[in-house]
Design an enzyme around this catalytic site. Structure first.
Site, PDB file in Angstrom:
ATOM      1  N   LYS A   1       0.808  -1.222   0.000  1.00 29.89           N
ATOM      2  CA  LYS A   1       0.000   0.000   0.000  1.00 29.89           C
ATOM      3  C   LYS A   1       0.842   1.275   0.000  1.00 29.89           C
ATOM      4  O   LYS A   1       0.297   2.375  -0.114  1.00 29.89           O
ATOM      5  CB  LYS A   1      -0.936  -0.018   1.220  1.00 29.89           C
ATOM      6  CG  LYS A   1      -2.023  -1.077   1.129  1.00 29.89           C
ATOM      7  CD  LYS A   1      -2.848  -1.173   2.382  1.00 29.89           C
ATOM      8  CE  LYS A   1      -2.171  -2.002   3.448  1.00 29.89           C
ATOM      9  NZ  LYS A   1      -2.055  -3.425   3.104  1.00 29.89           N
TER      10      LYS A   1
ATOM     11  N   GLY B   1      -1.308 -15.312  11.424  1.00 32.19           N
ATOM     12  CA  GLY B   1      -0.890 -14.618  10.213  1.00 32.19           C
ATOM     13  C   GLY B   1      -1.876 -13.587   9.720  1.00 32.19           C
ATOM     14  O   GLY B   1      -1.782 -13.121   8.585  1.00 32.19           O
TER      15      GLY B   1
ATOM     16  N   ASP C   1      -3.357   1.191   8.511  1.00 30.85           N
ATOM     17  CA  ASP C   1      -3.530   0.289   7.370  1.00 30.85           C
ATOM     18  C   ASP C   1      -4.870   0.555   6.684  1.00 30.85           C
ATOM     19  O   ASP C   1      -4.960   0.621   5.460  1.00 30.85           O
ATOM     20  CB  ASP C   1      -3.452  -1.165   7.840  1.00 30.85           C
ATOM     21  CG  ASP C   1      -3.422  -2.135   6.682  1.00 30.85           C
ATOM     22  OD1 ASP C   1      -2.472  -2.078   5.884  1.00 30.85           O
ATOM     23  OD2 ASP C   1      -4.376  -2.950   6.553  1.00 30.85           O
TER      24      ASP C   1
ATOM     25  N   LYS D   1      -5.766   2.299   2.851  1.00 35.96           N
ATOM     26  CA  LYS D   1      -6.719   1.776   1.875  1.00 35.96           C
ATOM     27  C   LYS D   1      -7.724   2.838   1.469  1.00 35.96           C
ATOM     28  O   LYS D   1      -8.119   2.933   0.300  1.00 35.96           O
ATOM     29  CB  LYS D   1      -7.429   0.547   2.459  1.00 35.96           C
ATOM     30  CG  LYS D   1      -6.497  -0.623   2.702  1.00 35.96           C
ATOM     31  CD  LYS D   1      -7.192  -1.772   3.408  1.00 35.96           C
ATOM     32  CE  LYS D   1      -6.208  -2.902   3.699  1.00 35.96           C
ATOM     33  NZ  LYS D   1      -6.841  -4.044   4.400  1.00 35.96           N
TER      34      LYS D   1
END
Length: 818
Positions: free
Chosen positions: A578, A662, A676, A680
């Site tokens: 990103k 994970g 994060d 986006k």
């Protein structure tokens, strides 16, 4: 609500379990008003016709075969219905009547057409009765509609024509007497309007019935449920690479059906075409597949929708210098053939008028040659026509697609493919609509020709030189997926994926041919080459290989700095990173400018992992829609945490579980900080044309201020001290009948907000699976009912799959047919 017409063929209602499946399939659909046309149970129509033959031939075993057929239906009724007595009584009466008819045929030693038509349509009657009874037993609407009571037709030389006015009146009266939201209708059968005799609509008649009743019910759609996923680009038994066509026009469907496509019949389309009702070809056994949509417009891409053949043909050639410039020659040819009731499949005549070629069924070849020799007997005697000859063993290969019109080079591709396959063309025809190119070839070469031409349009020899940066969890998953797919892509699609470079943060691995993906980890650990992204790019962009691609699976801003020069060098860049899309706006614009050189920059996996979030947004914008708001849950990690956060386990323990599974970034604070999600949101804003910077997003961080610094381990160790505050928010929300969800909102003016919200329990965001992302697009088109994209949005495999999908899209844009 408008009706939707559905048709189920014999394989879809082969036994009680299949009837049960059909009912559940219909009940699960959103359409509440259904006109369901059914065929006979699989094989029943053939068995009924065989019974008429056996009875009229006075064969001793027809009674036994009748008993077996009766047992088949009664067994299905007993298995399907909890209270089958009424159905069994109906079957008893029906089979008793059938026995009387068969005994009559036995007595007169003949099977009159009128009696055969009555018999061969009984399977549809029994089938529709059974399905309707099953619906009613489930407590659902299900009115049995015998088409013989409402459908009036007039058979003619070409087909069975519908007498619409009396049929409409009879259906309106039936619906008035039997109002319902679901009718189960017999396919295949009708009555002649002239004398009220029972008749049938011919082979594939149930499909025709579906189209007819779709028109009679003013249906908004017609769904033909079969045992394949849709209309295919070629016969998969002969072309394993055949693909399902998602969208074709009525005209393309006509052409494909005429030239042998088995899924549809040309006559089926006529009533739907007249009322512009879209037809969907669907798979009963794979109902989740969208199938093929057939409508007036079709889809422009690909320009070639299908390549198909029809065999068992013969070529008749009339040639002679006396035909040149003589008016009426072609008219005499076709008048003679019409008089002999010979149907012509294809016509070809050169501009010199020296010859006329006609392709027809082999069974008609001798008769056609004789009538033409007779019609031109005088010219043959005078020598102005040299010969009339026939040649059997001919197939016609047809290349069909509305998109051929005005598209240069289609013919060249066809004949180049045939030339490479060493297939000799005997005759050529193409109409002025440019929808169909037909060539007559030897039947023995038909399969080779079909595969060659299909490969020419749907396959492309593509070799991609690939470098992968960042072999972490996502990178490893992607390499595993590429390794698994390589043989299939090479064999099925002629796409050669060569991973020639892998680089971590310290060392890299380069191979001249391709890296062995079975043991790449050991090879990378043993490599002495230090990480040098410029050297990696030079290696990947080898001059002898046609296409180069670098896939950045890191989370590094430094790697993103290389994108502009990679793209400028003609290297395609794919990434779930990103940092490029949400980093400094100047760099973003430089990357976009470099991508205009022709190399592709693809980043679908940066938002929603494998979900088509960016693609959907792009489609909305490209089709002229205006975005009012985008909102959703953009973090699979936070979706996982708040789906599982039910008060039974501390929030800090859930964070640790997510990291071990994970689902988080290496440092969970990257997720919990909301940055994060904010990245986006920035990516989506820029996709909308809004020049948003990351710092402009209002973010509610879930990371306590005291834990902002220090290592990831320090953070995880200190987080339990803040569990009480999070538990309090959960308890308060639950007391109000709400749930906690970490949401993001982007307005059209660029206002961007990321925060933990308490949502009503019936909110769409409250009912997602563990790691689902859900994105809601409110637009000018979707303003009352927002467009929703939902699915797994976290995890290495899902993210890698999104990157892999981008890879395949790039390969397709380079000519590969995938």
């Amino acid at each position: 609500m408008p009706f939707i017409a559905h048709k189920f063929g014999g394989s879809s209602v082969a036994n009680a379990e299949r009837y049960r499946h059909v009912a559940q399939l219909m009940l699960a659909r959103g359409d509440t008003e259904q006109a369901i046309v059914v065929s006979a149970m699989q094989g029943v129509t053939d068995r009924l016709i065989e019974l008429t033959r056996l009875a009229s031939a006075r064969a001793p075993d027809w009674n036994q075969k009748l008993a077996e057929l009766r047992d088949k239906h009664e067994s299905a009724a007993r298995e399907l219905l909890q209270k089958p007595d009424a159905m069994l009584a109906s079957y008893q009466a029906g089979f008793d009547d059938l026995a009387h008819l068969l005994r009559t045929m036995e007595l007169i030693a003949a099977a009159p057409d009128e009696m055969v038509e009555i018999v061969q349509g009984l399977g549809e009657v029994w089938s529709a009765m059974l399905l309707a009874a099953h619906f009613r037993e489930l407590g659902q609407p299900g009115v049995f509609l015998d088409a013989r009571e409402v459908l009036r037709v007039t058979p003619n030389e070409l087909h069975v024509g519908v007498d619409w006015l009396p049929s409409e009146k009879l259906l309106a009266r039936f619906r008035h007497q039997h109002p319902s939201t679901r009718y189960v209708i017999t396919g295949f059968v009708a009555r002649r309007n002239s004398n009220e005799r029972i008749t049938t609509l011919g082979r594939n008649g149930s499909d025709y019935s579906a189209s007819i009743f779709g028109a009679l019910f003013d249906a908004s759609e017609i769904h033909i449920w079969t045992d394949v996923d849709g209309v295919l680009s070629a016969d998969p038994r002969r072309v394993p690479e055949a693909v399902v066509l998602d969208h074709v026009s009525y005209n393309e469907a006509f052409e494909l059906a005429y030239f042998g496509a088995k899924v549809i019949h040309p006559q089926t389309m006529a009533p739907a075409t007249a009322k512009s009702i879209p037809v969907y070809i669907r798979n009963t056994f794979n109902p989740g597949h969208p199938g093929t949509r057939i409508d007036a417009l079709g889809g422009r891409e690909p320009p070639i929708k299908g390549i198909t053949t029809i065999g068992g043909l013969a070529l008749i050639t009339i040639e002679g210098a006396g035909m040149i410039g003589v008016p009426g020659t072609a008219e005499r040819v076709f008048a003679a053939l019409r008089g002999a009731k010979v149907s012509v499949t294809m016509i070809s005549q050169g501009s010199s008028e020296h010859s006329i070629c006609c392709v027809m069924h082999s069974a008609d070849a001798d008769r056609a040659r004789e009538v033409l020799a007779d019609a031109f007997g005088r010219e043959i005697a005078l020598g102005s026509i040299q010969r009339v000859v026939s040649e059997r063993g001919i197939s016609v290969l047809a290349v069909v697609g509305d998109g051929m019109a005005g598209t240069p080079g289609i013919c060249a591709q066809v004949f180049n493919a045939l030339g490479r396959a060493k297939v000799n063309v005997r005759a050529i025809a193409q109409g002025s609509s440019e929808r169909n190119i037909s060539v007559a070839i030897s039947e023995g070469e038909a399969t080779r020709a079909l595969r060659a031409v299909h490969a020419g349009f749907y396959l492309s020899a593509q070799t991609l030189s690939i470098g992968i940066v960042g072999p972490g969890q996502v990178g490893q998953a992607l390499l595993a997926q590429i390794r698994m797919a390589q043989p299939r892509l090479l064999q099925d699609n002629n796409v050669d994926l060569r991973v020639r470079a892998i680089s971590g943060s310290k060392r890299m691995l380069l191979e001249e041919l391709a890296i062995d993906l079975q043991g790449w980890k050991e090879s990378l650990q043993q490599s002495a080459l230090p990480c040098d992204l410029d050297a990696l790019a030079r290696h990947v962009r080898a001059e002898h290989l046609p296409h180069a691609m670098i896939i950045d699976c890191s989370a590094s801003s430094e790697v993103a700095e290389h994108y502009p020069k990679w793209l400028a060098a003609g290297i395609h860049v794919l990434t779930p990173n990103k940092q490029a899309g949400a980093g400094p706006l100047a760099r973003y614009r430089a990357i976009q400018a470099a991508a205009k050189s022709g190399a592709r920059w693809r980043y679908e996996a940066t938002v929603g992992a494998g979900l088509p979030v960016i693609g959907t947004l792009r489609d909305l914008i490209d089709t002229g829609d205006r975005i009012a708001r985008i909102e959703g849950i953009f973090s699979g990690t936070l979706a996982y945490l708040f789906n599982r956060f039910d008060g039974s386990q501390p929030f800090s323990a859930l964070v640790l579980d997510a990291k071990q599974a994970g689902y988080t970034e290496p440092d969970p604070r990257d997720d919990l900080s909301g940055l994060d999600v904010a990245r986006k949101l920035v990516i989506l804003a820029r996709e909308m044309g809004v020049p948003l910077e990351l710092q402009q997003v209002q973010v509610e961080s879930l990371v306590p201020d005291s834990l902002l610094d220090g290592s990831s381990e320090d953070f995880l160790h200190g987080l339990p001290a803040y569990d009480a505050a999070m538990t309090t928010r959960f308890v308060e929300a639950r007391a109000r009948g709400q749930v906690l969800r970490y949401c993001a909102v982007l307005e059209a003016d660029g206002t961007a907000l990321v925060q933990l919200r308490a949502l009503p329990a019936d909110h769409p965001f409250a009912h997602i699976a563990l790691t689902d992302n859900i994105v809601s697009f409110t637009t000018e088109r979707y303003h009352r009912n927002p467009l929703i994209v939902r699915g797994p949005g976290a995890g290495p495999d899902v993210t890698a799959a999104g990157v892999f999908a981008d890879l395949l899209r790039v390969a397709a844009s380079l000519g590969a047919r995938l």
